[in-house]
Design a protein around this motif. Sequence first.
Motif, mmCIF file in Angstrom:
data_model
loop_
_atom_site.group_PDB
_atom_site.id
_atom_site.type_symbol
_atom_site.label_atom_id
_atom_site.label_comp_id
_atom_site.label_asym_id
_atom_site.label_seq_id
_atom_site.Cartn_x
_atom_site.Cartn_y
_atom_site.Cartn_z
ATOM 1 N N LYS A 163 -3.607 6.137 -14.509
ATOM 2 C CA LYS A 163 -3.637 6.781 -15.816
ATOM 3 C C LYS A 163 -3.274 8.268 -15.722
ATOM 4 C CE LYS A 163 -7.006 3.572 -17.809
ATOM 5 N NZ LYS A 163 -8.404 3.386 -18.278
ATOM 6 N N VAL A 164 -3.757 8.922 -14.670
ATOM 7 C CA VAL A 164 -3.414 10.339 -14.500
ATOM 8 C C VAL A 164 -1.926 10.488 -14.217
ATOM 9 C CG1 VAL A 164 -3.727 12.355 -13.013
ATOM 10 C CG2 VAL A 164 -5.722 11.040 -13.772
ATOM 11 N N ARG A 165 -1.385 9.636 -13.371
ATOM 12 C CA ARG A 165 0.027 9.744 -13.001
ATOM 13 C C ARG A 165 0.943 9.411 -14.174
ATOM 14 N NH1 ARG A 165 2.638 8.451 -7.631
ATOM 15 N NH2 ARG A 165 3.728 10.286 -8.406
ATOM 16 N N ALA A 166 0.462 8.562 -15.084
ATOM 17 C CA ALA A 166 1.268 8.244 -16.257
ATOM 18 C C ALA A 166 1.491 9.485 -17.118
ATOM 19 C CB ALA A 166 0.587 7.142 -17.079
ATOM 20 N N LYS A 167 0.509 10.370 -17.152
ATOM 21 C CA LYS A 167 0.652 11.605 -17.930
ATOM 22 C C LYS A 167 1.235 12.734 -17.091
ATOM 23 C CE LYS A 167 -1.720 14.815 -21.012
ATOM 24 N NZ LYS A 167 -2.950 15.120 -21.779
ATOM 25 N N TYR A 168 0.848 12.763 -15.813
ATOM 26 C CA TYR A 168 1.307 13.839 -14.931
ATOM 27 C C TYR A 168 1.920 13.229 -13.665
ATOM 28 C CZ TYR A 168 -1.425 17.027 -17.836
ATOM 29 O OH TYR A 168 -1.936 17.756 -18.891
ATOM 30 N N PRO A 169 3.207 12.930 -13.684
ATOM 31 C CA PRO A 169 3.859 12.365 -12.492
ATOM 32 C C PRO A 169 3.822 13.315 -11.300
ATOM 33 C CG PRO A 169 5.239 12.107 -14.444
ATOM 34 C CD PRO A 169 4.128 13.016 -14.829
ATOM 35 N N GLU A 170 3.546 14.601 -11.551
ATOM 36 C CA GLU A 170 3.491 15.579 -10.457
ATOM 37 C C GLU A 170 2.183 15.495 -9.675
ATOM 38 O OE1 GLU A 170 3.542 16.252 -13.688
ATOM 39 O OE2 GLU A 170 5.210 17.574 -14.229
ATOM 40 N N ILE A 171 1.239 14.659 -10.152
ATOM 41 C CA ILE A 171 -0.068 14.532 -9.504
ATOM 42 C C ILE A 171 -0.162 13.181 -8.801
ATOM 43 C CG2 ILE A 171 -2.566 14.393 -9.904
ATOM 44 C CD1 ILE A 171 -2.233 16.293 -12.235
ATOM 45 N N ILE A 172 -0.761 13.196 -7.619
ATOM 46 C CA ILE A 172 -0.969 11.971 -6.866
ATOM 47 C C ILE A 172 -2.465 11.733 -6.725
ATOM 48 C CG2 ILE A 172 -0.987 13.124 -4.604
ATOM 49 C CD1 ILE A 172 0.487 10.674 -3.479
ATOM 50 N N GLY A 173 -2.857 10.477 -6.622
ATOM 51 C CA GLY A 173 -4.249 10.136 -6.346
ATOM 52 C C GLY A 173 -4.374 9.666 -4.911
ATOM 53 N N ASN A 174 -5.000 10.472 -4.066
ATOM 54 C CA ASN A 174 -5.261 10.074 -2.683
ATOM 55 C C ASN A 174 -6.581 9.324 -2.651
ATOM 56 O OD1 ASN A 174 -3.091 11.265 -0.921
ATOM 57 N ND2 ASN A 174 -3.702 13.115 -2.032
ATOM 58 N N ILE A 175 -6.519 8.016 -2.403
ATOM 59 C CA ILE A 175 -7.697 7.154 -2.503
ATOM 60 C C ILE A 175 -8.260 6.874 -1.113
ATOM 61 C CG2 ILE A 175 -8.549 4.897 -3.220
ATOM 62 C CD1 ILE A 175 -6.341 4.896 -5.357
ATOM 63 N N ASN A 176 -9.560 7.095 -0.974
ATOM 64 C CA ASN A 176 -10.277 6.782 0.260
ATOM 65 C C ASN A 176 -11.532 6.028 -0.136
ATOM 66 O OD1 ASN A 176 -11.298 6.639 2.816
ATOM 67 N ND2 ASN A 176 -11.652 8.830 3.062
ATOM 68 N N ARG A 177 -11.529 4.724 0.109
ATOM 69 C CA ARG A 177 -12.601 3.846 -0.360
ATOM 70 C C ARG A 177 -12.692 3.963 -1.885
ATOM 71 N NH1 ARG A 177 -13.556 5.969 4.499
ATOM 72 N NH2 ARG A 177 -13.876 4.463 6.174
ATOM 73 N N ASN A 178 -13.866 4.275 -2.443
ATOM 74 C CA ASN A 178 -13.964 4.353 -3.901
ATOM 75 C C ASN A 178 -13.893 5.794 -4.409
ATOM 76 O OD1 ASN A 178 -16.543 4.648 -2.608
ATOM 77 N ND2 ASN A 178 -17.522 4.581 -4.614
ATOM 78 N N TYR A 179 -13.377 6.697 -3.584
ATOM 79 C CA TYR A 179 -13.170 8.086 -3.992
ATOM 80 C C TYR A 179 -11.695 8.315 -4.267
ATOM 81 C CZ TYR A 179 -17.862 9.148 -2.186
ATOM 82 O OH TYR A 179 -19.219 9.178 -1.967
ATOM 83 N N VAL A 180 -11.399 9.111 -5.273
ATOM 84 C CA VAL A 180 -10.013 9.485 -5.538
ATOM 85 C C VAL A 180 -9.920 11.006 -5.599
ATOM 86 C CG1 VAL A 180 -10.322 9.203 -8.055
ATOM 87 C CG2 VAL A 180 -8.027 9.236 -7.066
ATOM 88 N N ASP A 181 -8.983 11.548 -4.828
ATOM 89 C CA ASP A 181 -8.698 12.974 -4.822
ATOM 90 C C ASP A 181 -7.387 13.196 -5.560
ATOM 91 O OD1 ASP A 181 -10.927 13.425 -3.178
ATOM 92 O OD2 ASP A 181 -9.733 13.149 -1.356
ATOM 93 N N LEU A 182 -7.424 13.970 -6.614
ATOM 94 C CA LEU A 182 -6.228 14.272 -7.384
ATOM 95 C C LEU A 182 -5.628 15.576 -6.871
ATOM 96 C CD1 LEU A 182 -7.675 13.329 -10.879
ATOM 97 C CD2 LEU A 182 -6.124 11.952 -9.467
ATOM 98 N N ASN A 183 -4.426 15.481 -6.340
ATOM 99 C CA ASN A 183 -3.713 16.637 -5.785
ATOM 100 C C ASN A 183 -2.299 16.649 -6.342
ATOM 101 O OD1 ASN A 183 -5.308 15.258 -3.179
ATOM 102 N ND2 ASN A 183 -5.637 17.461 -3.349
ATOM 103 N N LEU A 184 -1.595 17.741 -6.138
ATOM 104 C CA LEU A 184 -0.155 17.726 -6.389
ATOM 105 C C LEU A 184 0.491 16.714 -5.463
ATOM 106 C CD1 LEU A 184 0.660 21.521 -6.799
ATOM 107 C CD2 LEU A 184 0.362 19.815 -8.589
#
Length: 254
Positions: A163-184
């Motif tokens: 959902k975040v990437r759909a609005k901001y393609p410049e952002i990636i979600g780095n997923i580690n288990r059930n945590y998500v880190d939103l970075n450029l």
Amino acid sequence: MKLAATDFDGTFCPIHEPVPQSNIDAVKKWQAAGNKFGICTGRGLSLIDFELQKYPDLQPDYLVCNNGAVIVDKKKEILTSLTFPCEMLQGLLDMPLIHETNNPMRILTETDMYLLDIPTAMEFGLNIPMEKVTFAKAREMPKVVQVSMRCATVEEAQETTAKVRAKYPEIIGNINRNYVDLNLKEANKRDGLRRLLTVTKWQPEEIFFIGDDQNDLPAVEYFHGYTVETAQPFMKEAAKAVYPTVGDMLLRNI
């Protein structure tokens, strides 16, 4: 000179356990042979430094923090960083799935981290005190490199990322288990290591990367890297080899 890079949680340090002394001893032998060693983590600088203070014999040559957004040298001095543009950060924090979540969230700058003031019964899962900040204060913070959320499941972390990437393609979600880190999107461990080599001008004859989860996968694939026996099956399929520990990998390739 060879360069080794390891993920921290679940790879160099088993989950809910201390770093094995055998890993630390292997790092010292690796460095004594003239090689470089560093930690490549989703943790921010303050959090990984909090852990490293427990192990004075462990002296990394560099740290790649925030999934590659912040890179520091052995003295913890910043070499390079990727910070959110102000308007993008404000737009991200205003998104309903972020602003109205019941999941615990952190906001991280180049050097510090804060807990967003959200009414929730779920803990973020870190045994370190964090100052709470409001969304209003977070929107005005300078040099923000990461927004992190603890989701209930891996699937929810994946949905949040989509959902975040759909609005901001410049952002990636780095997923580690059930945590998500939103970075450029340039902030990933693969590109973080590549930037490290650019700013240090190091020219290693070989690069040895080892990790155990989704946010390690791009680096494992790019550098033909390794994983540990406790990793998920998809990581073992992608890895060049599977080792019992990081220390075993270092000693085998020294």
